[in-house]
Write a protein that holds these residues in place. Structure first.
Motif, PDB file in Angstrom:
ATOM      1  N   PHE B  18       0.837  -1.194   0.000  1.00  0.00           N
ATOM      2  CA  PHE B  18       0.000   0.000   0.000  1.00  0.00           C
ATOM      3  C   PHE B  18       0.877   1.251   0.000  1.00  0.00           C
ATOM      4  O   PHE B  18       0.688   2.163  -0.800  1.00  0.00           O
ATOM      5  N   VAL B  19       1.859   1.269   0.895  1.00  0.00           N
ATOM      6  CA  VAL B  19       2.745   2.445   0.984  1.00  0.00           C
ATOM      7  C   VAL B  19       3.475   2.669  -0.340  1.00  0.00           C
ATOM      8  O   VAL B  19       3.606   3.802  -0.811  1.00  0.00           O
ATOM      9  N   THR B  20       3.915   1.580  -0.968  1.00  0.00           N
ATOM     10  CA  THR B  20       4.623   1.690  -2.240  1.00  0.00           C
ATOM     11  C   THR B  20       3.751   2.323  -3.323  1.00  0.00           C
ATOM     12  O   THR B  20       4.252   3.010  -4.207  1.00  0.00           O
ATOM     13  N   SER B  21       2.422   2.097  -3.210  1.00  0.00           N
ATOM     14  CA  SER B  21       1.518   2.624  -4.238  1.00  0.00           C
ATOM     15  C   SER B  21       1.167   4.093  -4.007  1.00  0.00           C
ATOM     16  O   SER B  21       0.553   4.727  -4.852  1.00  0.00           O
ATOM     17  N   VAL B  22       1.522   4.615  -2.840  1.00  0.00           N
ATOM     18  CA  VAL B  22       1.160   6.000  -2.499  1.00  0.00           C
ATOM     19  C   VAL B  22       2.410   6.871  -2.618  1.00  0.00           C
ATOM     20  O   VAL B  22       3.311   6.799  -1.781  1.00  0.00           O
ATOM     21  N   ARG B  23       2.437   7.684  -3.644  1.00  0.00           N
ATOM     22  CA  ARG B  23       3.649   8.433  -3.961  1.00  0.00           C
ATOM     23  C   ARG B  23       4.121   9.325  -2.802  1.00  0.00           C
ATOM     24  O   ARG B  23       5.303   9.375  -2.475  1.00  0.00           O
ATOM     25  N   HIS B  24       3.166  10.015  -2.161  1.00  0.00           N
ATOM     26  CA  HIS B  24       3.566  10.927  -1.087  1.00  0.00           C
ATOM     27  C   HIS B  24       4.174  10.165   0.091  1.00  0.00           C
ATOM     28  O   HIS B  24       5.120  10.649   0.724  1.00  0.00           O
ATOM     29  N   SER B  25       3.670   8.972   0.358  1.00  0.00           N
ATOM     30  CA  SER B  25       4.209   8.179   1.468  1.00  0.00           C
ATOM     31  C   SER B  25       5.606   7.657   1.145  1.00  0.00           C
ATOM     32  O   SER B  25       6.447   7.506   2.035  1.00  0.00           O
ATOM     33  N   VAL B  26       5.853   7.374  -0.136  1.00  0.00           N
ATOM     34  CA  VAL B  26       7.200   6.991  -0.562  1.00  0.00           C
ATOM     35  C   VAL B  26       8.151   8.173  -0.336  1.00  0.00           C
ATOM     36  O   VAL B  26       9.263   8.002   0.174  1.00  0.00           O
TER      37      VAL B  26
END
Lengths: 152, 159
Positions: B18-26
């Motif tokens: 999930f985190v990998t799919s969320v650019r801002h979280s990356v």
């Protein structure tokens, strides 16, 4: 508060420096890509759409946290400029209601100081994209106003 | 004889994907370290670009907020596992108890303490790494539950 910041605020007010300089001194504000558009002393805060602020990739939608960070930083600068003798605001609490998805578009923020006391300031913040009367998020925050930047 | 199929992914796998799919979280550098039904724990490394006070090097409150908002969503994902849901934040209040020191990584812990049919209720806290008895921030958030098949979500995210 540091003297260079006081000097910078005075320079922004006198027109020697653009208000954008207040964004440029804060790494996180630059990371989000915040822009300040000024008409006289009336400021509009803009978060231009940027891939680095994306949350939900399928819509696509902005990350709620990026929108919140933008609103908090806008409120900090707004409050800083409301004070005759500026004191460094520190966030005590930040409360946000998300009303609509933040689409992959430019976002705008308007701030209103509800109460500016000796030690605490209360700011209302609204973020919108398409129409000002259709906010995507509303927030309020309390800031501690301290003279000394080294103490929490 | 019927039996539930064994889920392909663990809770930790789901959270990390999930985190990998969320650019801002990356961009925030979020690393999920633990995920079980009760709570999710993640780490956000100190980064220069996340600094709010250039005089002290203290992280911006907004960066801590964005980090915890993400960890809260993951706590809901871990709670509804092996189902998959998109969980937009409804509201979130964060109290900043003290400033995290310059250079210190921040640990975020989120616990989904109530799951109703449409809404998830989450408690959150943040600490300096290694100082987990003294929170730098505590918060409360609610998330909307939107059920979708995970295959659809992750397939579309690659487009």
């Amino acid at each position: 508060m540091s003297d260079p910041l006081k000097t910078l605020i005075a320079a922004c007010r006198s027109g020697e420096q653009p208000y954008q300089a207040l964004v440029e001194r804060v790494p996180y504000a630059q990371f989000l890509g915040i822009r300040i558009e000024a008409r006289g002393e009336e400021l509009t805060f803009v978060l231009p759409k940027a891939d680095s602020n994306l949350g939900n990739p399928t819509l696509p939608a902005l990350h709620g946290g990026a929108v919140a960070g933008f609103m908090e930083q806008a409120a900090l600068i707004f409050l800083l400029l409301e004070m005759g003798e500026p004191r460094l605001p520190k966030t005590i609490d930040f409360t946000i209601d998300y009303l609509r998805a933040g689409l992959f578009k430019d976002t705008f923020v308007e701030c209103r100081v509800t109460r500016l006391g000796r030690r605490v300031g209360n700011v209302n913040i609204e973020a919108w994209q398409t129409r000002r009367d259709e906010p995507i998020a509303i927030a309020r925050a309390h800031f501690l106003l301290s003279d000394d930047s080294s103490q929490p | 004889m019927t039996s539930e199929p064994t889920p392909k992914y663990t809770r930790l796998d789901i959270c990390r994907r999930f985190v990998t799919s969320v650019r801002h979280s990356v961009e925030l550098g979020i690393d999920v370290t633990d995920a079980d039904e009760q709570r999710v724990r993640a780490l956000m490394p100190w980064q220069e670009k996340l600094v709010g006070n250039p005089d002290t090097g203290v992280l911006h409150g907004g960066a801590v907020f964005a980090f915890l908002d993400q960890v809260g969503g993951l706590a809901v994902a871990a709670r509804v596992y092996p189902e998959f849901e998109i969980t937009p934040t409804i509201d979130f209040r964060l109290d900043h108890l003290r400033a995290p020191a310059k250079g210190k990584n921040v640990v975020g812990v989120a616990e989904c303490y109530r799951l109703s049919e449409h809404v998830a209720f989450v408690r959150l806290s943040a600490f300096e790494e290694g100082q987990e008895d003294e929170p730098v921030a505590t918060g409360l958030a609610t998330y909307m539950r939107m059920k979708i098949p995970s295959e659809n979500y992750f397939r579309k995210s690659k487009a």
